[in-house]
Enzyme design. Structure first.
Site, PDB file in Angstrom:
ATOM      1  N   HIS A  68      49.992  43.601  44.193  1.00 46.80           N
ATOM      2  CA  HIS A  68      50.974  42.701  43.652  1.00 46.80           C
ATOM      3  C   HIS A  68      51.185  42.641  42.016  1.00 46.80           C
ATOM      4  CE1 HIS A  68      47.335  40.088  43.028  1.00 46.80           C
ATOM      5  NE2 HIS A  68      48.181  39.234  42.533  1.00 46.80           N
ATOM      6  N   ARG A  69      50.158  42.755  41.530  1.00 46.76           N
ATOM      7  CA  ARG A  69      50.228  43.253  40.040  1.00 46.76           C
ATOM      8  C   ARG A  69      49.453  44.436  39.580  1.00 46.76           C
ATOM      9  NH1 ARG A  69      52.926  39.343  39.565  1.00 46.76           N
ATOM     10  NH2 ARG A  69      52.294  37.128  38.932  1.00 46.76           N
ATOM     11  N   LYS A  73      42.602  46.290  39.052  1.00 42.84           N
ATOM     12  CA  LYS A  73      41.309  46.305  38.318  1.00 42.84           C
ATOM     13  C   LYS A  73      40.065  45.963  38.976  1.00 42.84           C
ATOM     14  CE  LYS A  73      40.109  46.386  33.736  1.00 42.84           C
ATOM     15  NZ  LYS A  73      38.900  47.142  33.960  1.00 42.84           N
ATOM     16  N   LYS A  97      39.803  36.626  41.271  1.00 46.31           N
ATOM     17  CA  LYS A  97      39.341  36.183  39.752  1.00 46.31           C
ATOM     18  C   LYS A  97      40.426  36.669  38.783  1.00 46.31           C
ATOM     19  CE  LYS A  97      35.366  38.299  39.566  1.00 46.31           C
ATOM     20  NZ  LYS A  97      34.319  39.267  39.295  1.00 46.31           N
ATOM     21  N   ASP A 102      44.660  34.092  35.375  1.00 48.92           N
ATOM     22  CA  ASP A 102      45.955  34.640  34.981  1.00 48.92           C
ATOM     23  C   ASP A 102      45.808  35.746  34.082  1.00 48.92           C
ATOM     24  OD1 ASP A 102      47.626  32.541  35.957  1.00 48.92           O
ATOM     25  OD2 ASP A 102      47.374  30.968  34.087  1.00 48.92           O
ATOM     26  N   LYS A 109      37.689  47.792  43.185  1.00 51.87           N
ATOM     27  CA  LYS A 109      36.176  48.055  42.895  1.00 51.87           C
ATOM     28  C   LYS A 109      35.590  49.187  43.457  1.00 51.87           C
ATOM     29  CE  LYS A 109      32.913  45.179  41.532  1.00 51.87           C
ATOM     30  NZ  LYS A 109      33.010  44.131  40.590  1.00 51.87           N
ATOM     31  N   SER A 365      38.364  42.487  29.473  1.00 47.54           N
ATOM     32  CA  SER A 365      38.866  43.893  29.757  1.00 47.54           C
ATOM     33  C   SER A 365      40.336  43.964  29.908  1.00 47.54           C
ATOM     34  CB  SER A 365      38.530  44.317  31.319  1.00 47.54           C
ATOM     35  OG  SER A 365      37.155  44.681  31.748  1.00 47.54           O
TER      36      SER A 365
HETATM   37  N1  GLU Z   1      32.850  44.342  36.996  1.00 49.04           N
HETATM   38  C1  GLU Z   1      33.182  43.014  36.411  1.00 49.04           C
HETATM   39  C2  GLU Z   1      33.430  42.043  37.526  1.00 49.04           C
HETATM   40  O1  GLU Z   1      32.963  42.047  38.455  1.00 49.04           O
HETATM   41  C3  GLU Z   1      34.247  43.503  35.365  1.00 49.04           C
HETATM   42  C4  GLU Z   1      35.235  43.919  35.893  1.00 49.04           C
HETATM   43  C5  GLU Z   1      36.428  44.328  35.044  1.00 49.04           C
HETATM   44  O2  GLU Z   1      36.307  44.129  33.603  1.00 49.04           O
HETATM   45  O3  GLU Z   1      37.504  45.080  35.356  1.00 49.04           O
HETATM   46  O4  GLU Z   1      34.163  41.070  37.143  1.00 49.04           O
END
Ligand code: GLU
Length: 474
Positions: A68-69, A73, A97, A102, A109, A365
């Site tokens: 949706h975005r 990540k 998360k 935001d 993953k 990040s």
């Molecule tokens: N692996 C980290 C997490 O579980 C970082 C993910 C990221 O920075 O994209 O939140």
């Protein structure tokens, strides 16, 4: 399906049940919650690498839970026992998360079945480069669509290789650096990313202790000073968390690692422990402590704050009722199973949940990704300007009030007072964690039922994602 050993649900179902519990507190249009809950795609890949003349076949995944975005990540995990449902569960946690803090990303993953300890650095590089190539050429690594980062078993070294593979493959993409985060600072990374999860947890606890009425629920009072803390896992997250909480006056009374736990009621010196652990690769033999061979038992010791910072499924229905900590801070992803969560909630244990608590990593990040897209270090333009402004204010005060401001005070406003990148990253991270905490509390008290932190955090995430689907149109 249950995990046969303890009768707990598997990781993926466990996350699903936590999601469902939150949905019951909400009023979403039918079907929308199914859309939010479902993992959008999982890509499984097998690829060969020649290791010392022998061909070895590796298996990995990239799960994209939501888009949706964009980009989606999330980190890439290297572990011998990583599996598809685990990667899916972790991708779902990434979606929630990001929404809670935001960060305008979807959730993803990656995982690769490998025991990094069994390979040389050269071999890990070869395997990582091949894995990255297979993912990147199919669009699973891309600054605009899917951006990996470190997770268990990977770090800035692997991210640098991944960035290099992407750059070679798409050399005309001017934004190639933004294809992966958690890179070394010299390779386009950002200051403060390595310690971001630990720093985020420090900010979370500072904010928690700013709310005495919340602290009271755990039976604790005051602030982090002198609190007895147990940390499980002494990798990047556990080490930095312990170090920053020690700096704030907390007493780290036990550290749990794979080979066992060390315990000292008076508190451990984190710098001494890290030095020993790095040299010996184990905690056993560290002086002036009690060594507990079965480290997991140390989760059950008397303490004020328990911080699981290792892997999922550490507190299950098997040991939940023996956990004495009144406050648990989930630095790891999924350390408490759904079944254990229910037991602890009934007991009145206060749990600050993973989807909020460890979001510092993805938050920084996000800053790194923005830095890469803007092609300039944060603070580069305004630092000297800010110093100059300070100097002008000092001069004005001196002339209008006819006073002389002493040099130390002057320097605090002028010389080197402009923010460098690390100051800005910390400020942005602190603000993010505080804001999210306040949103979660707001939700906890808003309805008829008083919610626990985890359920409120899920509601916060689901509301934001639902809004974006409704506004965007499905
Ligand atoms: N692996 C980290 C997490 O579980 C970082 C993910 C990221 O920075 O994209 O939140």
């Amino acid at each position: 399906m249950t995990n046969s050993k303890y009768g707990d649900y598997r990781f993926l179902e466990s996350v699903g049940l936590m999601f469902d519990r939150a949905i019951r507190e909400m009023n979403l249009p039918p079907g929308l919650s199914d859309q939010i809950k479902a993992c959008k795609s999982v890509y499984k890949i097998r690829f060969p690498v020649k290791i010392d003349g022998r061909i070895e076949v590796f298996t990995g995944w990239r799960a994209t839970h939501s888009e949706h975005r964009l980009p989606a990540k999330g980190g890439i995990r290297y572990a011998p026992n990583v599996n598809e449902q685990e990667v899916e569960a972790l991708a779902a946690l990434m979606t929630y998360k990001c929404a809670i803090v935001d960060v305008p990303f979807g959730g993803a993953k990656g995982g690769l079945i490998i025991d990094p300890k069994k390979y040389s650095i050269e071999h890990i590089e070869k395997i990582t480069r091949r894995f990255a190539l297979e993912l990147a050429k199919r669009g699973f690594i891309s600054p605009s669509r899917n951006v990996p980062a470190p997770d268990l078993g990977t770090g800035e070294r692997e991210m640098a290789w991944i960035a290099d593979v992407y750059r070679q493959l798409f050399s005309t993409d001017i934004n190639h650096l933004a294809a992966v985060t958690g890179k070394p600072v010299s390779q386009g990374g950002i200051n403060g990313r390595t310690e971001a999860v630990g720093r985020g947890i420090q900010y979370v606890l500072r904010e928690f202790f700013r709310h005495p009425e919340e602290v009271k629920k755990s039976g604790l009072s005051g602030n982090i000073e002198s609190k007895k803390i147990i940390v499980q896992g002494f990798g990047n997250v556990g080490y930095h968390t312990a170090k920053f909480l020690e700096e704030d006056g907390g007493k780290i009374i036990a550290i749990i690692e794979k080979d066992g736990a060390i315990y000292n009621e008076q508190g451990l010196s984190i710098e001494n422990v890290v030095e020993y652990f790095q040299t010996n690769q184990k905690l056993e033999g560290f002086p002036d402590v009690t060594f507990i061979k079965d480290g997991r038992n140390a989760l059950e010791l008397e303490c004020d704050i328990l911080i699981p910072a290792a892997t999922e499924f550490q507190i299950t229905s098997n040991n939940a009722d023996r956990i004495k900590a009144p406050l648990i801070v989930e630095a790891a992803n999924g350390p408490i199973t759904y079944n254990a969560d229910e037991i602890l909630n009934k007991k009145g244990t206060v749990i600050l949940p993973d989807i909020y608590v460890n979001a510092g990593g993805v938050t920084v990040s996000y800053f790194e990704w923005i830095k890469n897209l803007s092609h300039i270090r944060f603070g580069r333009l305004e630092r000297r300007f800010d110093e100059l402004k300070g100097e002008k204010i000092i001069n004005l005060l001196e002339s209008v009030l006819n006073i002389t401001i002493d040099d130390d005070m002057k320097n605090a406003f002028t010389y080197s007072s402009g923010a460098v990148e690390l100051d800005l990253v910390r400020s942005g991270l602190d603000d993010t964690m505080r804001q999210a905490f306040q949103e979660i509390i707001e939700i906890m008290y808003r309805g008829e039922n008083l919610l626990d932190y985890r359920t409120a955090a899920y509601v916060s995430a689901i509301e934001k994602i639902a809004r974006s689907y409704i506004e965007m149109g499905i």
